[in-house]
Design an enzyme around this catalytic site. Structure first.
Site, PDB file in Angstrom:
ATOM      1  N   GLU A 269       0.803  -1.216   0.000  1.00 55.27           N
ATOM      2  CA  GLU A 269       0.000   0.000   0.000  1.00 55.27           C
ATOM      3  C   GLU A 269       0.840   1.271   0.000  1.00 55.27           C
ATOM      4  OE1 GLU A 269      -3.152   0.435  -0.396  1.00 55.27           O
ATOM      5  OE2 GLU A 269      -3.723  -1.678  -0.402  1.00 55.27           O
TER       6      GLU A 269
ATOM      7  N   GLU B 136       8.105 -21.884   7.527  1.00 55.76           N
ATOM      8  CA  GLU B 136       8.501 -21.027   8.645  1.00 55.76           C
ATOM      9  C   GLU B 136       9.601 -21.642   9.501  1.00 55.76           C
ATOM     10  OE1 GLU B 136       5.701 -21.878  12.426  1.00 55.76           O
ATOM     11  OE2 GLU B 136       4.699 -20.810  10.805  1.00 55.76           O
TER      12      GLU B 136
END
Length: 303
Positions: A86, A117
């Site tokens: 954004e 992960e």
């Protein structure tokens, strides 16, 4: 961390206020979740000093050409991607200035790759690929505070001289020992035990929003509370650019449309053109002289 120690983490603990979750009505579930969510902002408030330190260090480094990296796995990585993506439309930053790096790569954003992960080496190697240095800030995001992938990234970033930040939701988090600044936002056990996409993720999103927004304000990309560096790349954003111009210069709709178009949809340039009666090129020169800070450029013209 062994299984026994994992169970002692606050983020893995059972919430005594939601043990009846499976017997509740729809409204009952919503009320429980809403009460728990209301605790998040208070938890974030407790770590504002650490968030402020992160912001100040990021601003200092970005003024020298540095970059901000968010590194995480699963939900933590996705939140980083959302905030980073954004920044270009909101603040007209380059895609390189704020970046997200996620365990499992971009494909893991759409489809979970939960085993990714656990690879600390991959985190180490992935951050190495972007060649961090002492102008950069790297934020490792992990609700548990023990996820190997962002820990590996912080280790490599620290070795390269980057400023490192650990963002977690447990006290005395493992990742905190690998960071220059640790932000441990304690939101308490989740409504759904261990589901850190809930309160933990909400807290982390709030903090990343604070960091990116406050950094961009201090880099001159905001005037009052208006996004004067908005990238007017579509109809909605062009209308927003015109509205911002009208709010600051008090021109009418027709003049705002003419000004913003003549300024190549650059809001700050259009404002300088109107307020100081400058040509497009001259307005750009003045803004450049003040490193894009509209308020400073404006004040210089009316001293």
């Amino acid at each position: 961390m062994g299984e026994d120690k994992l169970k002692t983490l606050i983020t893995e603990s059972r919430n005594p206020h939601s043990t009846t979750l499976d017997t509740e009505s729809t409204m009952g579930m919503l009320e429980i979740m809403n009460r728990e969510d209301s605790k998040v902002a208070a938890a974030v408030e407790q770590v504002l000093p650490q968030v402020a330190t992160t912001i100040d260090e990021t601003v200092k480094r970005m003024k020298e050409g540095g970059r901000l990296f968010y590194v995480g796995a699963g939900t933590s990585g996705r939140i980083g991607y959302i905030d980073a993506s954004e920044c270009p439309p909101t603040f007209m930053t380059s895609p390189e200035q704020v970046q997200a790096i996620m365990a499992g790569g971009g494909e893991a954003f759409r489809q979970a790759k939960e085993n990714a992960e656990d690879d600390e080496g991959a985190g180490y190697e992935d951050i190495a690929e972007v060649s961090p240095d002492d102008r950069d800030v790297v934020i490792g995001i992990t609700a548990s505070g023990r996820t190997p992938y962002p820990i590996g990234a912080l280790k490599r970033a620290g070795e390269a001289g980057a400023y490192t930040v650990a963002l977690s939701c447990n006290p005395d988090a493992v990742i905190s020992t690998h960071a220059d600044c640790s932000i441990e936002v304690i939101v308490g056990p989740e409504v759904l035990t261990g589901s850190t996409r809930l309160k933990s993720a909400t807290a982390h999103k709030m903090i990343l929003n604070m960091i990116s927004t406050s950094v961009m304000v201090q880099l001159g990309k905001v005037y009052e509370n208006l996004m004067v560096d908005v990238h007017a790349s579509n109809y909605k954003l062009r209308k927003r650019a015109g509205s911002i111009l009208k709010a600051i210069t008090e021109v009418g709709e027709e003049e705002a449309s003419r000004l913003i178009e003549s300024a190549n949809y650059e809001v700050k340039t259009a404002i300088m053109m109107k307020k100081a009666d400058l040509s497009y090129d001259r307005a750009k020169e003045v803004l450049s002289a003040y490193e894009g800070y509209l308020r400073k450029a404006e004040e210089s013209m009316f001293q």
